[in-house]
Design a protein around this motif. Sequence first.
Motif, PDB file in Angstrom:
ATOM      1  N   VAL A  96      21.089  10.439   2.683  1.00 17.83           N
ATOM      2  CA  VAL A  96      22.299   9.928   2.631  1.00 17.83           C
ATOM      3  C   VAL A  96      22.344   8.632   1.832  1.00 17.83           C
ATOM      4  N   ALA A  97      21.043   7.429   2.219  1.00 17.15           N
ATOM      5  CA  ALA A  97      21.008   6.647   1.653  1.00 17.15           C
ATOM      6  C   ALA A  97      20.382   6.763   0.171  1.00 17.15           C
ATOM      7  N   PHE A  98      19.226   7.692   0.295  1.00 17.48           N
ATOM      8  CA  PHE A  98      19.063   7.419  -1.144  1.00 17.48           C
ATOM      9  C   PHE A  98      19.884   8.065  -2.063  1.00 17.48           C
TER      10      PHE A  98
ATOM     11  N   MET B 280       1.221  -1.161  -0.154  1.00 14.83           N
ATOM     12  CA  MET B 280       0.426   0.048  -0.354  1.00 14.83           C
ATOM     13  C   MET B 280       0.522   1.552   0.103  1.00 14.83           C
ATOM     14  N   LEU B 281       0.445   1.857  -0.540  1.00 13.05           N
ATOM     15  CA  LEU B 281       1.402   3.425  -0.995  1.00 13.05           C
ATOM     16  C   LEU B 281       1.554   4.136   0.517  1.00 13.05           C
ATOM     17  N   ASP B 282       0.539   3.712   1.430  1.00 14.49           N
ATOM     18  CA  ASP B 282       0.953   4.701   2.237  1.00 14.49           C
ATOM     19  C   ASP B 282       1.468   4.395   3.470  1.00 14.49           C
ATOM     20  N   ASP B 283       1.866   2.757   3.223  1.00 15.30           N
ATOM     21  CA  ASP B 283       3.107   2.380   4.029  1.00 15.30           C
ATOM     22  C   ASP B 283       4.587   2.591   3.249  1.00 15.30           C
ATOM     23  N   GLU B 284       4.551   2.710   2.244  1.00 10.47           N
ATOM     24  CA  GLU B 284       6.308   3.585   1.399  1.00 10.47           C
ATOM     25  C   GLU B 284       6.769   4.853   1.729  1.00 10.47           C
TER      26      GLU B 284
ATOM     27  N   ALA C 284       1.701  19.726  15.398  1.00  9.31           N
ATOM     28  CA  ALA C 284       2.010  18.251  14.765  1.00  9.31           C
ATOM     29  C   ALA C 284       2.647  16.803  15.439  1.00  9.31           C
ATOM     30  N   LEU C 285       3.922  17.671  15.611  1.00  7.14           N
ATOM     31  CA  LEU C 285       4.887  15.992  16.092  1.00  7.14           C
ATOM     32  C   LEU C 285       4.825  16.284  17.185  1.00  7.14           C
ATOM     33  N   GLY C 286       5.151  17.483  17.556  1.00  6.80           N
ATOM     34  CA  GLY C 286       5.833  17.612  19.345  1.00  6.80           C
ATOM     35  C   GLY C 286       7.185  18.273  19.004  1.00  6.80           C
ATOM     36  N   LYS C 287       8.572  18.611  19.353  1.00  4.07           N
ATOM     37  CA  LYS C 287       9.698  19.492  19.448  1.00  4.07           C
ATOM     38  C   LYS C 287      10.225  17.384  19.458  1.00  4.07           C
ATOM     39  N   GLU C 288      10.239  16.690  20.790  1.00  4.25           N
ATOM     40  CA  GLU C 288      11.375  15.726  19.929  1.00  4.25           C
ATOM     41  C   GLU C 288      11.081  14.870  18.612  1.00  4.25           C
ATOM     42  N   ASP C 289       9.985  14.467  18.085  1.00  2.00           N
ATOM     43  CA  ASP C 289       9.054  13.673  17.073  1.00  2.00           C
ATOM     44  C   ASP C 289      10.291  14.582  15.765  1.00  2.00           C
ATOM     45  N   TYR C 290       9.692  15.934  15.879  1.00  2.00           N
ATOM     46  CA  TYR C 290       9.759  16.429  15.028  1.00  2.00           C
ATOM     47  C   TYR C 290      11.695  16.799  15.046  1.00  2.00           C
ATOM     48  N   ARG C 291      12.436  16.764  16.373  1.00  2.00           N
ATOM     49  CA  ARG C 291      13.581  17.168  16.278  1.00  2.00           C
ATOM     50  C   ARG C 291      14.762  15.391  15.578  1.00  2.00           C
ATOM     51  N   ARG C 292      14.047  14.816  15.741  1.00  2.00           N
ATOM     52  CA  ARG C 292      13.987  13.019  15.487  1.00  2.00           C
ATOM     53  C   ARG C 292      13.267  12.720  13.956  1.00  2.00           C
ATOM     54  N   LEU C 293      13.138  13.645  13.992  1.00  2.00           N
ATOM     55  CA  LEU C 293      12.181  13.481  11.583  1.00  2.00           C
ATOM     56  C   LEU C 293      13.508  13.969  11.428  1.00  2.00           C
ATOM     57  N   ALA C 294      14.122  15.258  11.533  1.00  2.00           N
ATOM     58  CA  ALA C 294      14.977  15.746  11.506  1.00  2.00           C
ATOM     59  C   ALA C 294      15.927  14.720  10.900  1.00  2.00           C
ATOM     60  N   ALA C 295      16.589  14.324  11.885  1.00  2.00           N
ATOM     61  CA  ALA C 295      17.710  13.224  12.379  1.00  2.00           C
ATOM     62  C   ALA C 295      17.732  12.150  11.133  1.00  2.00           C
ATOM     63  N   LEU C 296      15.558  11.930  11.227  1.00  2.00           N
ATOM     64  CA  LEU C 296      16.120  10.212  10.446  1.00  2.00           C
ATOM     65  C   LEU C 296      15.728  10.705   8.971  1.00  2.00           C
ATOM     66  N   LEU C 297      15.144  12.092   8.744  1.00  2.00           N
ATOM     67  CA  LEU C 297      15.665  12.875   6.668  1.00  2.00           C
ATOM     68  C   LEU C 297      17.099  12.599   6.092  1.00  2.00           C
TER      69      LEU C 297
ATOM     70  N   HIS D  81       8.894   6.491   0.109  1.00  2.00           N
ATOM     71  CA  HIS D  81       9.093   7.617  -0.979  1.00  2.00           C
ATOM     72  C   HIS D  81       8.189   7.612  -1.005  1.00  2.00           C
ATOM     73  N   PHE D  82       6.870   7.346  -1.424  1.00  2.00           N
ATOM     74  CA  PHE D  82       5.905   7.841  -1.276  1.00  2.00           C
ATOM     75  C   PHE D  82       5.503   8.912  -0.298  1.00  2.00           C
ATOM     76  N   LEU D  83       5.597   8.633   0.770  1.00  2.00           N
ATOM     77  CA  LEU D  83       4.993   9.419   1.915  1.00  2.00           C
ATOM     78  C   LEU D  83       6.004  10.972   2.347  1.00  2.00           C
ATOM     79  N   LEU D  84       7.239  10.577   1.372  1.00  2.00           N
ATOM     80  CA  LEU D  84       7.926  11.514   1.490  1.00  2.00           C
ATOM     81  C   LEU D  84       7.832  12.404   0.337  1.00  2.00           C
ATOM     82  N   MET D  85       7.631  11.763  -0.664  1.00  2.00           N
ATOM     83  CA  MET D  85       6.965  12.746  -1.927  1.00  2.00           C
ATOM     84  C   MET D  85       5.376  13.573  -2.136  1.00  2.00           C
ATOM     85  N   ARG D  86       4.337  13.260  -1.005  1.00  2.00           N
ATOM     86  CA  ARG D  86       3.458  13.595  -0.398  1.00  2.00           C
ATOM     87  C   ARG D  86       3.781  14.261   0.203  1.00  2.00           C
ATOM     88  N   ALA D  87       4.433  14.550   1.791  1.00  2.00           N
ATOM     89  CA  ALA D  87       5.183  15.613   2.405  1.00  2.00           C
ATOM     90  C   ALA D  87       5.881  16.236   1.584  1.00  2.00           C
TER      91      ALA D  87
END
Length: 151
Positions: free
Chosen positions: A135-137, A1-5, A117-130, A7-13
Motif C-alpha cells: 500500500v505504501a509503495f 548497504m544494500l542488504d539493509d534496503e 525458515a521463518l516459523g508460522k508466526e513470523d510467516y504470517r507477520r511477514l505477509a501482513a507487513l508485505l 526495496h533491494f531485499l524485496l527484489m532479491r526475495a
Amino acid sequence: MLDDEVHFLLMRAFNSSNRAVVERTGAMGLLPGQPKVLEYLSEHDGSRATDICAGCVLDKSTMTSLLSRMETAGLIERRRSETDGRASMVWLTAHGAEIARLMRESIAGVDDAAMEALGKEDYRRLAALLRRATVAFDRCKTSRGPERPAS
C-alpha cells in the motif's frame, strides 16, 4: 548497504521466489506469467483481462500475449460478457482448472520453505507487513522523487 534496503531485499526475495516458481511450473509446461494468471482465475474465474492485469500486476501487452498462448494451450477460453457485449470474459477450461490445481500444489512448497525458515508466526507477520508495504509503495508511484541537479 544494500542488504539493509527494503526495496533491494524485496527484489532479491521476489527473484528467488520467482525462480523457484518458474522452475516448478516450467516442468508442467507453463510459461512465465501463466502461473499468476491461473492462480488469479482460480479465485476470480470469468474476469475481464483488465482485472487480471491489475490482479497479477502485468501490463496490457504482456497480458494479451499470455492469454493468447493460454487459449491456444487449452487453459482458458474467452467468452463475450452476458451483460456487456463489447467485453470479453476469461474463463478457465476444465483442463486449465486441473493444471491450476496441480500447479498450486506444486508451488505451495515455495511458501512452505519460507514458513519453515521463518516459523508460522513470523510467516504470517511477514505477509501482513508485505501487504502494508505494498500500500505504501503504491502511494509512492504517484509522488516524484528529488529533482535532478542541473547539468
